[in-house]
Design a protein around this motif. Structure first.
Motif, short mmCIF file in Angstrom:
data_model
loop_
_atom_site.label_atom_id
_atom_site.label_comp_id
_atom_site.label_asym_id
_atom_site.label_seq_id
_atom_site.Cartn_x
_atom_site.Cartn_y
_atom_site.Cartn_z
N ILE A 21 -26.96 -16.26 -33.59
CA ILE A 21 -26.80 -14.94 -34.19
C ILE A 21 -25.41 -14.79 -34.80
N GLY A 22 -24.39 -15.27 -34.07
CA GLY A 22 -23.03 -15.18 -34.58
C GLY A 22 -22.83 -15.98 -35.85
N ALA A 23 -23.49 -17.14 -35.95
CA ALA A 23 -23.38 -17.95 -37.16
C ALA A 23 -24.00 -17.22 -38.35
N TYR A 24 -25.17 -16.62 -38.12
CA TYR A 24 -25.80 -15.87 -39.21
C TYR A 24 -24.92 -14.70 -39.65
N GLU A 25 -24.38 -13.98 -38.67
CA GLU A 25 -23.53 -12.84 -39.01
C GLU A 25 -22.26 -13.29 -39.73
N THR A 26 -21.73 -14.45 -39.35
CA THR A 26 -20.57 -14.99 -40.06
C THR A 26 -20.91 -15.27 -41.51
N LEU A 27 -22.06 -15.88 -41.73
CA LEU A 27 -22.50 -16.17 -43.09
C LEU A 27 -22.70 -14.88 -43.88
N ALA A 28 -23.22 -13.85 -43.21
CA ALA A 28 -23.46 -12.57 -43.88
C ALA A 28 -22.15 -11.90 -44.29
N VAL A 29 -21.09 -12.10 -43.50
CA VAL A 29 -19.79 -11.51 -43.82
C VAL A 29 -19.25 -12.08 -45.13
N TYR A 30 -19.49 -13.38 -45.37
CA TYR A 30 -18.88 -14.06 -46.51
C TYR A 30 -19.82 -14.24 -47.70
N THR A 31 -21.10 -13.92 -47.52
CA THR A 31 -22.07 -14.09 -48.61
C THR A 31 -22.86 -12.80 -48.78
N ALA A 32 -23.91 -12.88 -49.60
CA ALA A 32 -24.72 -11.70 -49.88
C ALA A 32 -25.87 -11.52 -48.89
N LEU A 33 -25.93 -12.33 -47.85
CA LEU A 33 -26.99 -12.18 -46.85
C LEU A 33 -26.89 -10.82 -46.16
N PRO A 34 -28.02 -10.19 -45.87
CA PRO A 34 -27.97 -8.91 -45.14
C PRO A 34 -27.66 -9.15 -43.67
N PRO A 35 -26.71 -8.44 -43.10
CA PRO A 35 -26.37 -8.64 -41.68
C PRO A 35 -27.37 -7.96 -40.76
N PHE A 36 -27.47 -8.46 -39.53
CA PHE A 36 -28.28 -7.79 -38.52
C PHE A 36 -27.59 -6.50 -38.06
N LEU A 37 -26.26 -6.56 -37.96
CA LEU A 37 -25.50 -5.41 -37.50
C LEU A 37 -24.90 -4.69 -38.71
N ASP A 38 -23.60 -4.44 -38.70
CA ASP A 38 -22.97 -3.69 -39.78
C ASP A 38 -22.16 -4.56 -40.73
N GLY A 39 -22.14 -5.87 -40.50
CA GLY A 39 -21.29 -6.73 -41.32
C GLY A 39 -19.82 -6.54 -41.03
N TYR A 40 -19.51 -6.04 -39.84
CA TYR A 40 -18.13 -5.74 -39.43
C TYR A 40 -17.59 -6.97 -38.69
N PRO A 41 -16.56 -7.65 -39.21
CA PRO A 41 -16.10 -8.91 -38.60
C PRO A 41 -15.83 -8.84 -37.10
N PRO A 42 -15.22 -7.75 -36.56
CA PRO A 42 -15.01 -7.73 -35.10
C PRO A 42 -16.31 -7.81 -34.29
N GLN A 43 -17.42 -7.37 -34.86
CA GLN A 43 -18.70 -7.53 -34.17
C GLN A 43 -19.04 -9.01 -34.02
N VAL A 44 -18.80 -9.77 -35.09
CA VAL A 44 -19.04 -11.21 -35.04
C VAL A 44 -18.13 -11.86 -34.01
N THR A 45 -16.88 -11.41 -33.97
CA THR A 45 -15.92 -11.95 -33.01
C THR A 45 -16.42 -11.76 -31.58
N HIS A 46 -16.95 -10.59 -31.28
CA HIS A 46 -17.45 -10.34 -29.92
C HIS A 46 -18.70 -11.18 -29.62
N LEU A 47 -19.56 -11.35 -30.60
CA LEU A 47 -20.75 -12.17 -30.38
C LEU A 47 -20.37 -13.62 -30.05
#
Length: 388
Positions: free
Chosen positions: A155-181
């Motif tokens: 999940i964290g890898a997908y969210e990381t990719l969503a932060v840097y690309t046009a992929l839709p995030p599962f959460l809010d696309g907020y980097p600290p969320q990825v950090t916690h995951l």
């Protein structure tokens, strides 16, 4: 082959730790700290040791022995791209390219471990010998949470990719969320699961039975609650409480193991210090959840978790796997390793006091001490690996 590549991951992890602490001294952005500390230092050592420990603990052999070699350049170069992007270096697509490479490496890692344990996904087969038959219940329970850590990584890898690309995030696309995951979810749960297998054997002692299930279950739930509710609200508060139970329980287990053990190894001091800083980290996290999030303390919270709780625990365990005294280089010894732990822990403590007291000179002294500790750690790892 697996052990050789595992050592390379550990070495690169130590390089990232040193780069992180050098960056702190010169004042790098917080996002760069996260990439160097989490993606570079913490996760590289987890990748390297997971390739050797997870198959062994699940009574299996690695399905694809070349997987560590394939993953290594992907995650190392990918992390470098994320570092460059966080510093504003390179073309606009640097971050996306780094994220794609990193995620390809994560895919290699996850597929390899998933295929390796596919016939024993819950870890019921533990490879625990008859001489340690009394450890099997804890071993089985701990094994069962390794897939949870891997799920957080997915999940964290997908969210990381969503932060840097046009992929839709599962959460809010907020980097600290990825950090916690990735930090609390992947690294934290993996630390709890593998820790309850490694540490009792290192210390030749038995942990109290009650914290094991509590730590593993709360540690598995806390990160997703924190990520989903990050910043405010009852979900954030619930996540902070649940995660606090996990970290405090793990610290209790570590302390009890140390007291019950007749052994005294330099690596144990790193693990103990990590547990202590973990308690400080959850205390600050509870303050954020139930009072207010003070901007001046956000970076302190980051360092308490990445350098304190996860970092010092990793340093301590690494010294168990690669004893400093076997190093071929001048000055490689257990005493030097102890000094590295003192410098890292003392430097972090000085930073916290300096931030809390509004004393920049003390904070800067802490930065320099932590850099010195990381350099000494890197030197001792090089010395130990050179001896092999």
């Amino acid at each position: 082959m697996i052990s050789r590549w595992s050592r390379r991951y550990v070495l690169v992890s130590a390089v990232f730790l040193t780069g992180w602490q050098a960056g702190v001294v010169v004042g790098i952005p917080r996002r760069t700290e996260v990439v160097l500390g989490l993606f570079g230092f913490v996760l590289h050592v987890i990748f390297g040791k997971a390739y050797s420990l997870v198959p062994t603990y699940f009574d299996r052999t690695v399905a694809f022995p070349y997987a560590p070699a394939v993953q290594f350049p992907l995650v190392a170069v990918g992390t470098g791209g994320l570092v460059a992007s966080s510093l504003g270096v390179g073309p606009p697509w640097t971050g996306a390219a780094g994220a794609i490479l990193w995620c390809l490496g994560i895919g290699t890692f996850l597929f390899t471990l998933a295929w390796t344990i596919r016939e024993n996904p819950t870890g019921r087969e533990t490879a625990t010998g008859d001489a340690n038959a009394e450890r099997r219940p804890v071993d089985r329970l701990a094994n069962g949470f390794v897939p949870v850590a891997l799920l957080y990584l997915l999940i964290g890898a997908y969210e990381t990719l969503a932060v840097y690309t046009a992929l839709p995030p599962f959460l809010d696309g907020y980097p600290p969320q990825v950090t916690h995951l990735l930090a609390a979810g992947t690294a934290g749960v993996m630390l709890f699961a593998l820790g309850f297998r490694m540490l009792p054997r290192f210390m030749v002692a038995h942990p109290p039975r009650w914290p094991v299930g509590v730590v593993l279950s709360t540690g598995a739930v806390g990160p997703v609650l924190l990520a989903a509710g990050l910043g405010s609200g009852w979900l954030f508060q619930l996540g902070a409480l649940v995660q606090a139970v996990a970290v405090a329980g793990f610290a209790t287990a570590v302390g009890t193991l140390y007291i019950r053990s007749d052994r005294r190894r330099v690596g144990f001091y790193g693990v103990l210090a990590g547990a202590g800083f973990g308690v400080l980290a959850i205390t600050l996290g509870l303050l954020f959840a139930f009072s207010r999030m003070l901007p001046s303390l956000v970076r302190a919270h980051l360092r308490l978790n990445l350098l304190g709780f996860l970092g010092l625990t990793i340093v301590g365990v690494t010294y168990q796997f690669y004893p400093p005294a076997v190093g071929n280089l001048p000055g490689a010894s257990n005493r030097s390793a102890f000094y590295s732990v003192i410098a890292l822990a003392g430097g972090l403590l000085a930073q916290l006091v300096g931030i809390g007291a509004g004393a920049p000179p003390l904070t800067n002294l802490g930065h320099v001490l932590a850099l010195g500790g990381s350099l000494l750690f890197l030197y001792l790892i090089v010395a130990a690996l050179d001896a092999r």
